[in-house]
Motif scaffolding. Structure first.
Motif, PDB file in Angstrom:
ATOM      1  N   ARG A   1       0.799  -1.221   0.000  1.00 38.78           N
ATOM      2  CA  ARG A   1       0.000   0.000   0.000  1.00 38.78           C
ATOM      3  C   ARG A   1       0.836   1.277   0.000  1.00 38.78           C
ATOM      4  N   HIS A   2       2.128   1.150   0.270  1.00 39.43           N
ATOM      5  CA  HIS A   2       2.998   2.326   0.278  1.00 39.43           C
ATOM      6  C   HIS A   2       3.579   2.640  -1.105  1.00 39.43           C
ATOM      7  N   PHE A   3       3.230   1.846  -2.112  1.00 39.37           N
ATOM      8  CA  PHE A   3       3.756   2.045  -3.462  1.00 39.37           C
ATOM      9  C   PHE A   3       2.605   2.384  -4.400  1.00 39.37           C
ATOM     10  N   THR A   4       2.753   3.452  -5.147  1.00 38.36           N
ATOM     11  CA  THR A   4       1.735   3.800  -6.135  1.00 38.36           C
ATOM     12  C   THR A   4       2.201   3.387  -7.527  1.00 38.36           C
ATOM     13  N   ILE A   5       1.258   2.966  -8.353  1.00 38.71           N
ATOM     14  CA  ILE A   5       1.574   2.608  -9.724  1.00 38.71           C
ATOM     15  C   ILE A   5       2.137   3.810 -10.466  1.00 38.71           C
TER      16      ILE A   5
ATOM     17  N   SER B   1       7.061   5.886 -13.180  1.00 38.34           N
ATOM     18  CA  SER B   1       7.906   7.041 -13.472  1.00 38.34           C
ATOM     19  C   SER B   1       9.391   6.710 -13.506  1.00 38.34           C
ATOM     20  N   PHE B   2       9.786   5.532 -12.970  1.00 39.45           N
ATOM     21  CA  PHE B   2      11.204   5.197 -12.939  1.00 39.45           C
ATOM     22  C   PHE B   2      11.720   4.905 -14.346  1.00 39.45           C
TER      23      PHE B   2
ATOM     24  N   GLN C   1      11.506   2.981 -19.873  1.00 38.51           N
ATOM     25  CA  GLN C   1      12.177   2.556 -21.099  1.00 38.51           C
ATOM     26  C   GLN C   1      11.540   1.289 -21.665  1.00 38.51           C
ATOM     27  N   ARG C   2      11.237   0.340 -20.771  1.00 43.69           N
ATOM     28  CA  ARG C   2      10.625  -0.913 -21.225  1.00 43.69           C
ATOM     29  C   ARG C   2       9.249  -0.633 -21.840  1.00 43.69           C
ATOM     30  N   MET C   3       8.484   0.260 -21.229  1.00 45.40           N
ATOM     31  CA  MET C   3       7.148   0.583 -21.727  1.00 45.40           C
ATOM     32  C   MET C   3       7.224   1.312 -23.063  1.00 45.40           C
ATOM     33  N   GLU C   4       8.155   2.277 -23.177  1.00 41.49           N
ATOM     34  CA  GLU C   4       8.272   3.050 -24.410  1.00 41.49           C
ATOM     35  C   GLU C   4       8.668   2.173 -25.587  1.00 41.49           C
TER      36      GLU C   4
ATOM     37  N   ASP D   1      22.177   1.890 -11.974  1.00 38.53           N
ATOM     38  CA  ASP D   1      20.894   1.374 -12.443  1.00 38.53           C
ATOM     39  C   ASP D   1      19.972   0.976 -11.295  1.00 38.53           C
ATOM     40  N   GLN D   2      20.498   0.948 -10.063  1.00 42.03           N
ATOM     41  CA  GLN D   2      19.708   0.570  -8.897  1.00 42.03           C
ATOM     42  C   GLN D   2      19.147   1.756  -8.129  1.00 42.03           C
ATOM     43  N   TRP D   3      19.359   2.958  -8.620  1.00 44.03           N
ATOM     44  CA  TRP D   3      18.969   4.150  -7.863  1.00 44.03           C
ATOM     45  C   TRP D   3      17.478   4.143  -7.525  1.00 44.03           C
ATOM     46  N   GLY D   4      16.621   3.849  -8.494  1.00 41.78           N
ATOM     47  CA  GLY D   4      15.189   3.840  -8.236  1.00 41.78           C
ATOM     48  C   GLY D   4      14.799   2.818  -7.188  1.00 41.78           C
ATOM     49  N   ASN D   5      15.364   1.625  -7.261  1.00 42.06           N
ATOM     50  CA  ASN D   5      15.065   0.591  -6.274  1.00 42.06           C
ATOM     51  C   ASN D   5      15.544   0.995  -4.882  1.00 42.06           C
TER      52      ASN D   5
END
Length: 414
Positions: free
Chosen positions: A152-156, A161-162, A167-170, A207-211
Protein backbone atom coordinates in the motif's frame (compact mmCIF):
# COMPACT_ATOMS: atom_id res chain seq x y z
CA UNK A 1 42.18 5.33 13.13
CA UNK A 2 39.45 6.53 15.48
CA UNK A 3 36.27 4.47 15.33
CA UNK A 4 34.24 7.68 15.55
CA UNK A 5 35.58 8.79 12.19
CA UNK A 6 35.11 5.44 10.41
CA UNK A 7 31.99 6.40 8.45
CA UNK A 8 33.45 9.75 7.42
CA UNK A 9 36.73 8.09 6.39
CA UNK A 10 34.88 5.60 4.22
CA UNK A 11 32.85 8.27 2.46
CA UNK A 12 35.98 10.37 1.91
CA UNK A 13 37.71 7.43 0.22
CA UNK A 14 34.72 6.79 -2.03
CA UNK A 15 34.71 10.41 -3.15
CA UNK A 16 38.44 10.82 -3.74
CA UNK A 17 38.84 7.52 -5.60
CA UNK A 18 35.85 8.04 -7.90
CA UNK A 19 33.26 5.61 -6.52
CA UNK A 20 30.55 8.14 -5.77
CA UNK A 21 27.82 8.82 -8.33
CA UNK A 22 24.62 9.56 -6.37
CA UNK A 23 23.81 9.80 -2.68
CA UNK A 24 20.50 10.48 -0.96
CA UNK A 25 22.25 12.64 1.64
CA UNK A 26 21.41 16.24 0.68
CA UNK A 27 24.62 17.54 2.28
CA UNK A 28 27.42 17.97 -0.24
CA UNK A 29 29.97 16.64 2.24
CA UNK A 30 27.76 13.64 3.15
CA UNK A 31 27.82 14.78 6.77
CA UNK A 32 24.20 13.67 7.26
CA UNK A 33 25.02 10.08 6.43
CA UNK A 34 28.26 10.11 8.41
CA UNK A 35 26.53 11.65 11.41
CA UNK A 36 23.65 9.15 11.34
CA UNK A 37 26.00 6.18 11.82
CA UNK A 38 25.76 5.06 15.47
CA UNK A 39 29.08 5.80 17.17
CA UNK A 40 30.50 6.67 13.76
CA UNK A 41 30.30 3.03 12.63
CA UNK A 42 28.39 2.45 9.41
CA UNK A 43 26.59 -0.75 8.38
CA UNK A 44 25.90 -0.95 4.64
CA UNK A 45 24.86 -3.59 2.15
CA UNK A 46 24.91 -4.50 -1.51
CA UNK A 47 22.61 -7.12 -3.01
CA UNK A 48 23.66 -9.70 -5.60
CA UNK A 49 21.08 -11.90 -7.31
CA UNK A 50 22.14 -15.50 -8.02
CA UNK A 51 21.46 -15.41 -11.78
CA UNK A 52 24.84 -16.98 -12.65
CA UNK A 53 27.45 -19.09 -10.87
CA UNK A 54 29.99 -16.25 -10.85
CA UNK A 55 30.05 -12.49 -10.58
CA UNK A 56 31.94 -10.49 -13.21
CA UNK A 57 34.06 -7.35 -13.45
CA UNK A 58 30.91 -5.26 -13.76
CA UNK A 59 30.21 -6.08 -10.08
CA UNK A 60 33.67 -5.07 -8.89
CA UNK A 61 32.87 -1.44 -8.08
CA UNK A 62 30.30 -2.54 -5.52
CA UNK A 63 32.58 -5.27 -4.16
CA UNK A 64 35.48 -2.83 -3.78
CA UNK A 65 33.15 -0.35 -2.05
CA UNK A 66 32.27 -3.07 0.48
CA UNK A 67 35.97 -3.85 0.92
CA UNK A 68 36.79 -0.20 1.63
CA UNK A 69 33.84 -0.10 4.04
CA UNK A 70 35.44 -2.87 6.07
CA UNK A 71 38.97 -1.48 5.77
CA UNK A 72 37.81 1.75 7.41
CA UNK A 73 36.35 -0.09 10.40
CA UNK A 74 32.74 -0.32 9.28
CA UNK A 75 30.52 -3.37 8.74
CA UNK A 76 29.60 -4.67 5.26
CA UNK A 77 26.64 -6.93 4.54
CA UNK A 78 26.60 -9.06 1.40
CA UNK A 79 23.01 -9.89 0.50
CA UNK A 80 22.56 -12.94 -1.71
CA UNK A 81 19.22 -12.66 -3.51
CA UNK A 82 18.01 -16.21 -3.10
CA UNK A 83 14.46 -14.86 -3.00
CA UNK A 84 14.58 -12.01 -5.52
CA UNK A 85 16.40 -14.20 -8.07
CA UNK A 86 13.12 -16.10 -8.43
CA UNK A 87 11.66 -12.94 -9.95
CA UNK A 88 14.59 -11.20 -11.65
CA UNK A 89 15.40 -7.50 -11.67
CA UNK A 90 13.86 -5.89 -14.79
CA UNK A 91 15.95 -2.71 -14.45
CA UNK A 92 17.20 -1.51 -17.85
CA UNK A 93 16.65 -4.93 -19.43
CA UNK A 94 14.88 -5.49 -22.74
CA UNK A 95 13.64 -8.99 -21.89
CA UNK A 96 12.48 -10.99 -18.91
CA UNK A 97 15.22 -12.96 -17.15
CA UNK A 98 15.05 -16.75 -17.52
CA UNK A 99 13.24 -18.42 -14.63
CA UNK A 100 15.56 -20.50 -12.43
CA UNK A 101 14.49 -23.28 -10.11
CA UNK A 102 15.59 -23.60 -6.48
CA UNK A 103 18.39 -26.05 -7.32
CA UNK A 104 19.90 -23.72 -9.92
CA UNK A 105 19.64 -20.72 -7.59
CA UNK A 106 21.33 -22.63 -4.75
CA UNK A 107 24.19 -23.72 -7.03
CA UNK A 108 24.67 -20.18 -8.34
CA UNK A 109 24.60 -18.74 -4.82
CA UNK A 110 27.37 -21.15 -3.78
CA UNK A 111 29.48 -19.91 -6.69
CA UNK A 112 28.90 -16.27 -5.72
CA UNK A 113 29.90 -16.86 -2.10
CA UNK A 114 33.36 -18.10 -3.09
CA UNK A 115 34.51 -14.76 -4.44
CA UNK A 116 33.56 -12.63 -1.44
CA UNK A 117 36.02 -14.38 0.87
CA UNK A 118 38.83 -12.95 -1.26
CA UNK A 119 37.71 -9.37 -0.70
CA UNK A 120 36.31 -9.38 2.83
CA UNK A 121 36.76 -10.99 6.24
CA UNK A 122 33.61 -12.67 7.55
CA UNK A 123 32.91 -13.33 11.23
CA UNK A 124 31.09 -12.11 14.32
CA UNK A 125 33.18 -9.03 15.15
CA UNK A 126 31.83 -5.46 14.96
CA UNK A 127 33.58 -4.84 11.61
CA UNK A 128 33.37 -8.40 10.25
CA UNK A 129 31.38 -8.86 7.08
CA UNK A 130 28.04 -10.66 7.14
CA UNK A 131 26.45 -12.72 4.39
CA UNK A 132 22.68 -13.08 4.39
CA UNK A 133 20.10 -14.50 1.97
CA UNK A 134 16.84 -12.62 1.42
CA UNK A 135 15.06 -15.94 0.90
CA UNK A 136 15.20 -16.20 4.70
CA UNK A 137 12.46 -13.58 5.00
CA UNK A 138 10.94 -13.31 1.51
CA UNK A 139 10.06 -17.00 1.10
CA UNK A 140 7.93 -16.95 4.25
CA UNK A 141 5.87 -13.87 3.44
CA UNK A 142 2.10 -14.24 3.28
CA UNK A 143 0.90 -12.58 0.10
CA UNK A 144 -2.21 -10.74 1.29
CA UNK A 145 -0.68 -9.42 4.55
CA UNK A 146 2.41 -8.31 2.61
CA UNK A 147 0.27 -6.38 0.10
CA UNK A 148 -1.67 -4.79 2.96
CA UNK A 149 1.34 -3.85 5.08
CA UNK A 150 3.94 -3.02 2.41
CA UNK A 151 2.30 -2.83 -1.02
CA UNK A 152 0.00 0.00 0.00
CA UNK A 153 3.00 2.33 0.28
CA UNK A 154 3.76 2.04 -3.46
CA UNK A 155 1.73 3.80 -6.14
CA UNK A 156 1.57 2.61 -9.72
CA UNK A 157 2.07 6.21 -10.84
CA UNK A 158 5.36 6.42 -8.97
CA UNK A 159 6.58 3.01 -10.15
CA UNK A 160 5.84 3.87 -13.79
CA UNK A 161 7.91 7.04 -13.47
CA UNK A 162 11.20 5.20 -12.94
CA UNK A 163 13.49 5.29 -15.96
CA UNK A 164 14.09 1.54 -15.96
CA UNK A 165 10.34 0.86 -16.22
CA UNK A 166 9.58 3.73 -18.58
CA UNK A 167 12.18 2.56 -21.10
CA UNK A 168 10.63 -0.91 -21.23
CA UNK A 169 7.15 0.58 -21.73
CA UNK A 170 8.27 3.05 -24.41
CA UNK A 171 9.86 0.22 -26.39
CA UNK A 172 6.61 -1.74 -26.07
CA UNK A 173 8.53 -4.61 -24.50
CA UNK A 174 6.51 -6.69 -22.03
CA UNK A 175 6.98 -6.13 -18.31
CA UNK A 176 5.36 -8.93 -16.34
CA UNK A 177 3.46 -8.43 -13.10
CA UNK A 178 6.04 -10.70 -11.48
CA UNK A 179 8.92 -8.38 -12.49
CA UNK A 180 6.90 -5.34 -11.47
CA UNK A 181 6.99 -6.64 -7.89
CA UNK A 182 10.80 -6.75 -7.82
CA UNK A 183 11.25 -3.16 -6.70
CA UNK A 184 8.84 -3.71 -3.81
CA UNK A 185 10.76 -6.75 -2.61
CA UNK A 186 14.12 -4.95 -2.85
CA UNK A 187 12.69 -2.07 -0.86
CA UNK A 188 11.49 -4.53 1.75
CA UNK A 189 14.99 -6.08 1.89
CA UNK A 190 16.41 -2.71 2.93
CA UNK A 191 13.78 -2.27 5.64
CA UNK A 192 14.34 -5.82 6.92
CA UNK A 193 18.14 -5.40 7.07
CA UNK A 194 17.76 -2.15 8.98
CA UNK A 195 15.52 -3.94 11.49
CA UNK A 196 17.68 -7.04 11.87
CA UNK A 197 21.19 -5.61 11.63
CA UNK A 198 20.97 -1.83 11.94
CA UNK A 199 21.83 -1.40 8.25
CA UNK A 200 21.79 2.31 7.40
CA UNK A 201 23.05 2.42 3.80
CA UNK A 202 22.31 0.51 0.60
CA UNK A 203 24.88 0.73 -2.19
CA UNK A 204 24.67 -0.41 -5.80
CA UNK A 205 25.24 0.50 -9.41
CA UNK A 206 23.61 3.56 -10.91
CA UNK A 207 20.89 1.37 -12.44
CA UNK A 208 19.71 0.57 -8.90
CA UNK A 209 18.97 4.15 -7.86
CA UNK A 210 15.19 3.84 -8.24
CA UNK A 211 15.06 0.59 -6.27
CA UNK A 212 17.24 2.07 -3.52
CA UNK A 213 15.08 5.18 -3.22
CA UNK A 214 12.01 2.95 -2.84
CA UNK A 215 13.62 1.29 0.18
CA UNK A 216 14.44 4.64 1.74
CA UNK A 217 10.85 5.84 1.30
CA UNK A 218 9.36 2.57 2.58
CA UNK A 219 11.37 2.77 5.82
CA UNK A 220 10.33 6.39 6.29
CA UNK A 221 6.64 5.65 5.77
CA UNK A 222 6.44 2.42 7.77
CA UNK A 223 8.68 3.25 10.72
CA UNK A 224 9.84 6.85 10.23
CA UNK A 225 13.30 5.34 9.96
CA UNK A 226 15.98 7.37 8.14
CA UNK A 227 17.99 5.29 5.68
CA UNK A 228 20.42 6.30 2.94
CA UNK A 229 21.32 5.22 -0.58
CA UNK A 230 24.49 5.54 -2.60
CA UNK A 231 25.33 4.47 -6.14
CA UNK A 232 28.54 3.96 -8.06
CA UNK A 233 28.91 5.22 -11.65
CA UNK A 234 28.22 3.16 -14.75
CA UNK A 235 31.70 2.52 -16.08
CA UNK A 236 32.65 2.61 -19.72
CA UNK A 237 36.13 2.43 -21.18
CA UNK A 238 37.76 5.38 -22.93
CA UNK A 239 36.62 3.95 -26.26
CA UNK A 240 33.01 3.80 -25.05
CA UNK A 241 32.52 0.08 -24.40
CA UNK A 242 30.86 -1.19 -21.24
CA UNK A 243 33.40 -2.04 -18.58
CA UNK A 244 34.04 -5.78 -18.26
CA UNK A 245 32.66 -6.76 -21.64
CA UNK A 246 35.02 -8.31 -24.19
CA UNK A 247 34.71 -10.12 -27.48
CA UNK A 248 34.81 -13.34 -25.49
CA UNK A 249 31.96 -12.30 -23.16
CA UNK A 250 31.87 -11.28 -19.51
CA UNK A 251 35.06 -11.17 -17.45
CA UNK A 252 34.13 -13.56 -14.65
CA UNK A 253 35.64 -13.35 -11.16
CA UNK A 254 35.60 -17.07 -10.29
CA UNK A 255 38.72 -18.92 -11.39
CA UNK A 256 36.72 -21.82 -12.82
CA UNK A 257 34.89 -19.39 -15.12
CA UNK A 258 37.94 -17.34 -16.18
CA UNK A 259 41.51 -18.33 -15.32
CA UNK A 260 43.66 -15.98 -13.23
CA UNK A 261 46.01 -15.69 -16.24
CA UNK A 262 43.19 -14.49 -18.50
CA UNK A 263 41.92 -12.21 -15.73
CA UNK A 264 45.41 -10.69 -15.44
CA UNK A 265 45.57 -10.23 -19.22
CA UNK A 266 42.22 -8.41 -19.23
CA UNK A 267 43.65 -5.72 -16.96
CA UNK A 268 46.99 -5.70 -18.79
CA UNK A 269 45.10 -4.77 -21.97
CA UNK A 270 43.52 -1.68 -20.39
CA UNK A 271 43.43 1.35 -22.66
CA UNK A 272 46.06 3.97 -21.82
CA UNK A 273 43.46 6.62 -20.95
CA UNK A 274 41.80 4.34 -18.37
CA UNK A 275 44.85 3.27 -16.39
CA UNK A 276 44.76 5.96 -13.69
CA UNK A 277 41.02 5.69 -13.16
CA UNK A 278 41.12 1.90 -12.90
CA UNK A 279 44.05 1.99 -10.50
CA UNK A 280 42.01 4.21 -8.18
CA UNK A 281 38.91 2.02 -8.40
CA UNK A 282 40.25 -1.52 -8.59
CA UNK A 283 43.43 -1.43 -6.49
CA UNK A 284 44.35 -0.19 -3.03
CA UNK A 285 47.55 1.57 -4.08
CA UNK A 286 48.12 4.97 -2.44
CA UNK A 287 46.89 7.88 -4.52
CA UNK A 288 50.34 9.45 -4.79
CA UNK A 289 51.71 6.23 -6.31
CA UNK A 290 48.76 6.10 -8.70
CA UNK A 291 49.45 9.69 -9.71
CA UNK A 292 53.05 8.72 -10.53
CA UNK A 293 51.96 5.74 -12.59
CA UNK A 294 49.36 7.63 -14.62
CA UNK A 295 51.95 10.25 -15.57
CA UNK A 296 53.95 7.62 -17.44
CA UNK A 297 53.96 8.08 -21.19
CA UNK A 298 54.70 6.01 -24.28
CA UNK A 299 55.99 2.52 -23.69
CA UNK A 300 56.43 3.27 -19.98
CA UNK A 301 52.65 3.18 -19.49
CA UNK A 302 53.01 -0.61 -19.70
CA UNK A 303 54.57 -0.51 -16.24
CA UNK A 304 51.35 0.97 -14.88
CA UNK A 305 49.25 -1.60 -16.73
CA UNK A 306 51.28 -4.47 -15.27
CA UNK A 307 50.86 -3.00 -11.78
CA UNK A 308 47.12 -2.68 -12.37
CA UNK A 309 46.84 -6.25 -13.65
CA UNK A 310 48.88 -7.71 -10.80
CA UNK A 311 47.11 -5.76 -8.05
CA UNK A 312 43.61 -6.47 -9.39
CA UNK A 313 44.44 -10.18 -9.76
CA UNK A 314 45.93 -10.29 -6.27
CA UNK A 315 42.69 -9.02 -4.76
CA UNK A 316 40.53 -11.43 -6.74
CA UNK A 317 42.65 -14.60 -6.82
CA UNK A 318 45.38 -14.09 -4.21
CA UNK A 319 49.06 -13.10 -4.35
CA UNK A 320 50.31 -16.50 -5.54
CA UNK A 321 48.01 -16.58 -8.58
CA UNK A 322 48.79 -12.95 -9.40
CA UNK A 323 52.53 -13.63 -9.37
CA UNK A 324 52.06 -16.78 -11.43
CA UNK A 325 50.01 -14.89 -14.02
CA UNK A 326 52.56 -12.08 -14.16
CA UNK A 327 55.36 -14.61 -14.65
CA UNK A 328 53.46 -16.42 -17.39
CA UNK A 329 53.01 -13.12 -19.22
CA UNK A 330 56.70 -12.29 -18.93
CA UNK A 331 56.19 -9.50 -16.42
CA UNK A 332 59.36 -7.93 -14.93
CA UNK A 333 57.49 -8.13 -11.60
CA UNK A 334 57.56 -11.92 -11.64
CA UNK A 335 59.36 -13.13 -8.49
CA UNK A 336 61.70 -15.44 -10.38
CA UNK A 337 62.11 -13.21 -13.44
CA UNK A 338 60.63 -16.07 -15.42
CA UNK A 339 58.43 -15.91 -18.44
CA UNK A 340 57.28 -17.80 -21.45
CA UNK A 341 59.09 -19.41 -24.36
CA UNK A 342 60.04 -16.56 -26.65
CA UNK A 343 60.05 -16.51 -30.43
CA UNK A 344 61.38 -13.58 -32.47
CA UNK A 345 59.76 -12.79 -35.80
CA UNK A 346 60.68 -10.11 -38.32
CA UNK A 347 57.97 -7.62 -39.11
CA UNK A 348 58.31 -7.94 -42.85
CA UNK A 349 55.46 -5.66 -43.81
CA UNK A 350 53.62 -2.67 -42.40
CA UNK A 351 50.52 -4.73 -41.72
CA UNK A 352 52.36 -7.02 -39.33
CA UNK A 353 52.61 -10.80 -39.30
CA UNK A 354 49.45 -12.72 -40.29
CA UNK A 355 48.02 -14.42 -37.22
CA UNK A 356 47.89 -17.76 -39.02
CA UNK A 357 51.63 -17.52 -39.78
CA UNK A 358 52.39 -16.40 -36.23
CA UNK A 359 50.64 -19.45 -34.73
CA UNK A 360 52.70 -21.76 -36.94
CA UNK A 361 55.98 -19.90 -36.30
CA UNK A 362 55.34 -20.05 -32.55
CA UNK A 363 54.96 -23.82 -32.75
CA UNK A 364 51.39 -23.63 -31.47
CA UNK A 365 49.98 -25.11 -34.68
CA UNK A 366 51.50 -27.61 -37.10
CA UNK A 367 50.09 -25.99 -40.22
CA UNK A 368 48.19 -22.97 -41.49
CA UNK A 369 45.03 -25.03 -41.84
CA UNK A 370 45.35 -26.10 -38.20
CA UNK A 371 45.86 -22.46 -37.23
CA UNK A 372 42.72 -21.38 -39.08
CA UNK A 373 40.78 -24.19 -37.42
CA UNK A 374 42.07 -23.12 -33.99
CA UNK A 375 40.86 -19.56 -34.63
CA UNK A 376 37.47 -20.72 -35.86
CA UNK A 377 37.02 -22.91 -32.78
CA UNK A 378 37.88 -20.03 -30.43
CA UNK A 379 41.12 -21.55 -29.13
CA UNK A 380 43.54 -18.84 -30.31
CA UNK A 381 44.19 -15.94 -27.94
CA UNK A 382 46.24 -12.78 -28.18
CA UNK A 383 47.21 -11.34 -24.78
CA UNK A 384 44.40 -13.36 -23.25
CA UNK A 385 41.70 -12.16 -25.63
CA UNK A 386 40.12 -14.49 -28.22
CA UNK A 387 41.23 -14.11 -31.84
CA UNK A 388 38.09 -14.30 -33.97
CA UNK A 389 39.33 -13.08 -37.37
CA UNK A 390 41.38 -15.49 -39.48
CA UNK A 391 42.74 -12.51 -41.42
CA UNK A 392 44.01 -10.72 -38.30
CA UNK A 393 47.66 -9.74 -38.04
CA UNK A 394 50.14 -9.49 -35.19
CA UNK A 395 51.48 -5.93 -35.10
CA UNK A 396 53.33 -5.77 -31.79
CA UNK A 397 55.07 -7.98 -29.27
CA UNK A 398 52.42 -10.05 -27.49
CA UNK A 399 51.57 -13.37 -25.86
CA UNK A 400 49.97 -15.79 -28.31
CA UNK A 401 48.09 -18.77 -26.88
CA UNK A 402 46.56 -22.02 -28.05
CA UNK A 403 43.94 -22.92 -25.48
CA UNK A 404 44.52 -21.98 -21.85
CA UNK A 405 47.79 -23.78 -21.19
CA UNK A 406 50.09 -23.23 -24.19
CA UNK A 407 51.56 -19.74 -24.42
CA UNK A 408 54.43 -18.22 -26.41
CA UNK A 409 55.73 -14.70 -26.27
CA UNK A 410 56.20 -13.40 -29.82
CA UNK A 411 58.65 -10.55 -30.24
CA UNK A 412 58.43 -8.59 -33.49
CA UNK A 413 61.59 -6.94 -34.78
CA UNK A 414 61.74 -4.20 -37.37
Amino acid sequence: MSSKSSAADFLHILRERGFLHQCSDPADDLSGLAGAAPGGLLTAYVGFDATAASLHVGHLLSIMALRWLQRTGNRPIVLIGGGTTKIGDPSFRDTTRPMLDDTQIAANAAGLRRVFGQYMTFGDGPADAMMVDNADWLDGLDYVPFLRDVGRHFTINRMLSFESVRQRMEREQPLTFLEFNYMILQAYDFLELSRRHGCLLQMGGSDQWGNIVNGIELARRVERRELFGLTTPLLTTASGTKMGKTAGGAVWLNADARSPFDFWQFWRNTEDADVGRFLRLFTELPLDEIARLERLQGAEINEAKIVLATEATRLCHGAAEAEKAAAAAGSPFAPDGGGLPEVTLPREEAGGVPMVDALVAAGLCASKSAARRLIREGGARLDGEPVTDEAAALTATAVLSAGRKRHVRLVLTS
